[in-house]
Design a protein around this motif. Structure first.
Motif, PDB file in Angstrom:
ATOM      1  N   LEU A 160       0.823  -1.209   0.000  1.00  0.00           N
ATOM      2  CA  LEU A 160       0.000   0.000   0.000  1.00  0.00           C
ATOM      3  C   LEU A 160       0.861   1.265   0.000  1.00  0.00           C
ATOM      4  CD1 LEU A 160      -2.843  -1.013   2.490  1.00  0.00           C
ATOM      5  CD2 LEU A 160      -3.103  -0.507   0.049  1.00  0.00           C
ATOM      6  N   ALA A 161       1.970   1.211   0.756  1.00  0.00           N
ATOM      7  CA  ALA A 161       2.846   2.383   0.862  1.00  0.00           C
ATOM      8  C   ALA A 161       3.525   2.710  -0.465  1.00  0.00           C
ATOM      9  CB  ALA A 161       3.900   2.151   1.948  1.00  0.00           C
ATOM     10  N   PHE A 162       3.805   1.680  -1.271  1.00  0.00           N
ATOM     11  CA  PHE A 162       4.549   1.892  -2.515  1.00  0.00           C
ATOM     12  C   PHE A 162       3.670   1.788  -3.768  1.00  0.00           C
ATOM     13  CE2 PHE A 162       7.876   0.892   0.503  1.00  0.00           C
ATOM     14  CZ  PHE A 162       8.923   1.717   0.122  1.00  0.00           C
ATOM     15  N   ALA A 163       2.355   1.588  -3.581  1.00  0.00           N
ATOM     16  CA  ALA A 163       1.447   1.447  -4.725  1.00  0.00           C
ATOM     17  C   ALA A 163       1.516   2.703  -5.608  1.00  0.00           C
ATOM     18  CB  ALA A 163       0.029   1.231  -4.223  1.00  0.00           C
ATOM     19  N   PRO A 164       1.367   2.558  -6.931  1.00  0.00           N
ATOM     20  CA  PRO A 164       1.038   1.328  -7.658  1.00  0.00           C
ATOM     21  C   PRO A 164       2.241   0.442  -7.990  1.00  0.00           C
ATOM     22  CG  PRO A 164       1.126   3.142  -9.193  1.00  0.00           C
ATOM     23  CD  PRO A 164       1.399   3.735  -7.831  1.00  0.00           C
ATOM     24  N   LYS A 165       3.444   0.853  -7.540  1.00  0.00           N
ATOM     25  CA  LYS A 165       4.606  -0.010  -7.775  1.00  0.00           C
ATOM     26  C   LYS A 165       4.383  -1.359  -7.087  1.00  0.00           C
ATOM     27  CE  LYS A 165       8.250   3.511  -8.137  1.00  0.00           C
ATOM     28  NZ  LYS A 165       9.505   4.012  -7.519  1.00  0.00           N
ATOM     29  N   GLY A 166       4.913  -2.391  -7.680  1.00  0.00           N
ATOM     30  CA  GLY A 166       4.832  -3.703  -7.056  1.00  0.00           C
ATOM     31  C   GLY A 166       3.510  -4.416  -7.237  1.00  0.00           C
ATOM     32  N   PHE A 167       2.621  -3.878  -8.111  1.00  0.00           N
ATOM     33  CA  PHE A 167       1.313  -4.516  -8.279  1.00  0.00           C
ATOM     34  C   PHE A 167       1.463  -5.938  -8.834  1.00  0.00           C
ATOM     35  CE2 PHE A 167      -2.531  -5.426 -10.825  1.00  0.00           C
ATOM     36  CZ  PHE A 167      -3.483  -5.349  -9.804  1.00  0.00           C
ATOM     37  N   GLY A 168       2.452  -6.124  -9.705  1.00  0.00           N
ATOM     38  CA  GLY A 168       2.677  -7.456 -10.277  1.00  0.00           C
ATOM     39  C   GLY A 168       3.073  -8.473  -9.233  1.00  0.00           C
ATOM     40  N   THR A 169       4.035  -8.094  -8.363  1.00  0.00           N
ATOM     41  CA  THR A 169       4.470  -9.033  -7.317  1.00  0.00           C
ATOM     42  C   THR A 169       3.371  -9.227  -6.275  1.00  0.00           C
ATOM     43  OG1 THR A 169       5.567  -7.194  -6.177  1.00  0.00           O
ATOM     44  CG2 THR A 169       6.934  -8.575  -7.588  1.00  0.00           C
ATOM     45  N   PHE A 170       2.546  -8.189  -6.049  1.00  0.00           N
ATOM     46  CA  PHE A 170       1.405  -8.316  -5.138  1.00  0.00           C
ATOM     47  C   PHE A 170       0.450  -9.396  -5.651  1.00  0.00           C
ATOM     48  CE2 PHE A 170      -3.005  -7.159  -4.183  1.00  0.00           C
ATOM     49  CZ  PHE A 170      -2.976  -7.120  -2.791  1.00  0.00           C
ATOM     50  N   CYS A 171       0.164  -9.354  -6.940  1.00  0.00           N
ATOM     51  CA  CYS A 171      -0.737 -10.348  -7.540  1.00  0.00           C
ATOM     52  C   CYS A 171      -0.148 -11.756  -7.491  1.00  0.00           C
ATOM     53  CB  CYS A 171      -1.049  -9.966  -8.992  1.00  0.00           C
ATOM     54  SG  CYS A 171      -2.039  -8.460  -9.138  1.00  0.00           S
ATOM     55  N   PHE A 190      17.241   0.706  -3.911  1.00  0.00           N
ATOM     56  CA  PHE A 190      16.762  -0.658  -3.702  1.00  0.00           C
ATOM     57  C   PHE A 190      15.301  -0.794  -4.112  1.00  0.00           C
ATOM     58  CE2 PHE A 190      19.912   0.449  -0.470  1.00  0.00           C
ATOM     59  CZ  PHE A 190      20.869  -0.533  -0.684  1.00  0.00           C
ATOM     60  N   ASN A 191      14.957  -1.937  -4.688  1.00  0.00           N
ATOM     61  CA  ASN A 191      13.562  -2.163  -5.072  1.00  0.00           C
ATOM     62  C   ASN A 191      12.954  -3.423  -4.434  1.00  0.00           C
ATOM     63  OD1 ASN A 191      14.702  -4.281  -6.501  1.00  0.00           O
ATOM     64  ND2 ASN A 191      13.446  -3.953  -8.332  1.00  0.00           N
ATOM     65  N   TYR A 192      13.639  -3.943  -3.379  1.00  0.00           N
ATOM     66  CA  TYR A 192      13.136  -5.202  -2.803  1.00  0.00           C
ATOM     67  C   TYR A 192      11.792  -5.037  -2.075  1.00  0.00           C
ATOM     68  CZ  TYR A 192      15.696  -3.438   1.351  1.00  0.00           C
ATOM     69  OH  TYR A 192      16.176  -2.676   2.381  1.00  0.00           O
ATOM     70  N   THR A 193      11.395  -3.781  -1.790  1.00  0.00           N
ATOM     71  CA  THR A 193      10.083  -3.593  -1.159  1.00  0.00           C
ATOM     72  C   THR A 193       8.946  -3.973  -2.103  1.00  0.00           C
ATOM     73  OG1 THR A 193      10.168  -1.296  -1.868  1.00  0.00           O
ATOM     74  CG2 THR A 193      10.816  -1.763   0.408  1.00  0.00           C
ATOM     75  N   THR A 194       9.194  -3.851  -3.401  1.00  0.00           N
ATOM     76  CA  THR A 194       8.151  -4.151  -4.394  1.00  0.00           C
ATOM     77  C   THR A 194       8.622  -5.132  -5.465  1.00  0.00           C
ATOM     78  OG1 THR A 194       8.840  -2.242  -5.721  1.00  0.00           O
ATOM     79  CG2 THR A 194       7.066  -1.891  -4.134  1.00  0.00           C
ATOM     80  N   GLY A 195       9.908  -5.419  -5.503  1.00  0.00           N
ATOM     81  CA  GLY A 195      10.433  -6.207  -6.621  1.00  0.00           C
ATOM     82  C   GLY A 195      10.667  -7.663  -6.326  1.00  0.00           C
ATOM     83  N   LEU A 196      10.467  -8.088  -5.045  1.00  0.00           N
ATOM     84  CA  LEU A 196      10.731  -9.496  -4.728  1.00  0.00           C
ATOM     85  C   LEU A 196       9.571 -10.371  -5.174  1.00  0.00           C
ATOM     86  CD1 LEU A 196      12.286  -9.173  -1.148  1.00  0.00           C
ATOM     87  CD2 LEU A 196      13.462  -9.623  -3.294  1.00  0.00           C
TER      88      LEU A 196
END
Length: 302
Positions: free
Chosen positions: A136-147, A296-302
């Motif tokens: 939620l904090a980084f949205a919309p980034k990381g939507f793919g990994t969220f799904c 770093f992008n591990y908050t949304t990229g993992l």
């Protein structure tokens, strides 16, 4: 043997001096019971001995991330422990540690329904909270990994207790008490594994890893059988994840190749030290730190 004879000689002198000869047979019986407990480990009479002396048995389980394992503690003593990869021959095996649990139970000749407590190494609800708040904090980034992450959470990880219970029943069909399953916080598990087997009655305990539920670094006070957390650094600021970022950047696999980076480090020169401290990490005087998350992008990229 010499030490034991010396002890008996001194103890007999003490009894003679105090004129308490009636204590001698009681001491002998206690010694015999103590020897029986030690020698019975893994034998068919072990369950009866543990029950007779009201010994608390705890089965610890780590699984579903990397290097799954099981350990058995009886009356505060580590009786046996094993990693699943030693049986499956699959490096860093993260699956439910069926073989490791079987080993520790068989080693003490216990059935699962005779175990008093079963403890998993972290708290799934807290971890799920961290994942949701981070996305939620980084949205919309990381939507793919969220799904990608949510289906397995909604199918299994949120129902970890039920999932564990179903796996545990493979060892003993008569095991039917799901309330024996408990969850410890990730960094409490780290702190306990360091402090309780140590020779110290009290200690300051420092834990640093990638991330648990929220904590990435903790300082705790250990005293006798209690551990009290006094300071925490929370995700996304993490020395462990910083190290994993370097592991990935240098071409190795995260949660696997870090030891290779450690092994190579002494052969290098610290020519990037200033860049790291100037750009990547802000190290405070008290030892706390913050990472520059622009790198770093591990908050949304993992």
């Amino acid at each position: 043997t010499i030490l034991m004879l010396s002890f008996l000689k001194e103890f007999l002198s003490f009894l003679k001096e105090r004129k308490k000869y009636w204590l001698f047979p009681i001491i002998i019986v206690l010694f015999l019971f103590g020897a029986l407990i030690i020698l019975s480990e893994g034998s068919v009479i072990a369950p009866f001995i543990y029950t007779m002396f009201w010994m608390t048995s705890i089965l610890g389980i780590s699984a579903f991330y990397h290097d799954s394992a099981a350990a058995l503690i009886i009356d505060g003593r580590i009786i046996s422990a094993a990693q699943e990869e030693r049986f499956s021959r699959k490096k860093h095996d993260a699956r439910y540690p069926y073989n490791a649990v079987e080993f520790v139970l068989n080693h003490s000749n216990l059935k699962l329904n005779q175990i008093d407590y079963i403890v998993f190494f972290e708290k799934p609800f807290l971890k799920f909270e961290r994942l949701l708040e981070t996305y939620l904090a980084f949205a919309p980034k990381g939507f793919g990994t969220f799904c990608m992450a949510m289906p397995i959470w909604l199918k299994e990880k949120l129902f970890q207790k039920k999932f564990l219970f179903e796996n545990l029943k493979q060892h003993d069909e008569s095991f039917n008490n799901i309330e024996k399953i408990y969850f410890s916080e990730h960094h409490y598990s780290h702190a306990a594994s360091a402090f309780y087997p140590s020779p110290f009655k009290d200690a300051i305990i420092l834990t640093m890893d990638g991330v648990g539920e929220w904590a990435t670094t903790t300082v705790a006070l250990g005293a006798d059988n209690e551990i009290k957390m006094i300071k925490e650094i929370h995700f996304p600021h993490s020395i462990g994840l910083l190290y994993s970022a370097f592991t990935y950047y240098t071409g190795f696999k995260v949660n696997s190749g870090e030891y290779k980076v450690m092994g190579l480090a002494p052969y290098g020169e610290p020519k990037y030290k200033n860049i790291i401290f100037n750009e990547l990490i802000d190290l405070k005087e008290d030892g706390s730190f913050r990472l520059n998350m622009r790198y770093f992008n591990y908050t949304t990229g993992l």
